[in-house]
Scaffold this active site. Sequence first.
Site: not given
Ligand SMILES: NC(=O)c1ccc[n+]([C@@H]2O[C@H](COP(=O)([O-])OP(=O)(O)OC[C@H]3O[C@@H](n4cnc5c(N)ncnc54)[C@H](OP(=O)(O)O)[C@@H]3O)[C@@H](O)[C@H]2O)c1
Length: 270
Positions: A7, A9, A11, A15, A132, A145
């Site tokens: 997996i 991302g 942290s 993920g 997304s 995006y």
């Molecule tokens: N939340 C929403 O509403 C939503 C909706 C639709 C889709 N998504 C998608 O869901 C996925 C996960 O997002 P989330 O909602 O879980 O947000 P999140 O909690 O902010 O998680 C984003 C993750 O991506 C990691 N990341 C960012 N840049 C990276 C890089 N260069 N290399 C490796 N890891 C990196 C972050 O790591 P760090 O901790 O190191 O920053 C973090 O673990 C994303 O692809 C996002 O576009 C989110």
Amino acid sequence: MPQTIFITGASTGLGRAAAVLFASKGWKVFATMRNPEKEADLAANPGITLLKLDVTRPEEISAAAEAALAAGPVDVLFNNAGYGLAGPFEGATDAQLVDQLNTNLLGVMRVTQAFLPAMRERRAGTIITTTSIGGLVTFPFNSVYHATKWGLEGWSESLAFELESFGIRVMTLAPGGIATDFASRSLVMTQHAAYAQDMGKTFAAFSDPERRAGGSTAEQIAQAAWDAVHDESGRVTHVAGADAKANYARRLELGVEAFRAEIRRIFLGR
Ligand SMILES: NC(=O)c1ccc[n+]([C@@H]2O[C@H](COP(=O)([O-])OP(=O)(O)OC[C@H]3O[C@@H](n4cnc5c(N)ncnc54)[C@H](OP(=O)(O)O)[C@@H]3O)[C@@H](O)[C@H]2O)c1
């Protein structure tokens, strides 16, 4: 033999929730992240191995993939790392454009290439990528995006054709709103004064409590990832979350232009 998932991302957010869920089901989990040295809870989980991976760094991609594959086959690659770039396109700096595409789009492609030889030789594997609802519909002030997430949807659909004869499945998980760090820590904003009025309206609409009410928890979307991985239908896109399902159904029901007119009314008030 336990199944293995890798997996990106992991942290925080989706993920992380997926790492915990798959480990709880007895899977061997490689939870990759930029700063594994800061992670104590996941490190203490016996089913989870932490690996360092910034998806914009090709040398870290090779090292993490090699480390995971050295321990045995990887059944599922979950490309999940990503962040949002929002605001007026005209105000996006070149560095913002490059970083968004490098992370959300090229990062996924490069990580996938690192696993394809092993999956192809084994004639088995699943590649699932978090896109997304923003990979299937659009909203104002999210153009770059959307470019990455629509790009991933098209890339996945096409790749599914060419990998199916090698026994490799390609799919996407297209969630709506998830209560994670995404809208705070993981959202980068562009600026341009000329667009202030429409930006204000758009972000007011995004913050509308009624709109946010249809969102999901990270655990619910992790469960949707589990369901997608276990889905035998051959479907590529797995829309996840009540809000995303309603939005996508509305676009299909109205047709593209009538749907866009509705989005314009809701977000821009015209
Ligand atoms: N939340 C929403 O509403 C939503 C909706 C639709 C889709 N998504 C998608 O869901 C996925 C996960 O997002 P989330 O909602 O879980 O947000 P999140 O909690 O902010 O998680 C984003 C993750 O991506 C990691 N990341 C960012 N840049 C990276 C890089 N260069 N290399 C490796 N890891 C990196 C972050 O790591 P760090 O901790 O190191 O920053 C973090 O673990 C994303 O692809 C996002 O576009 C989110």
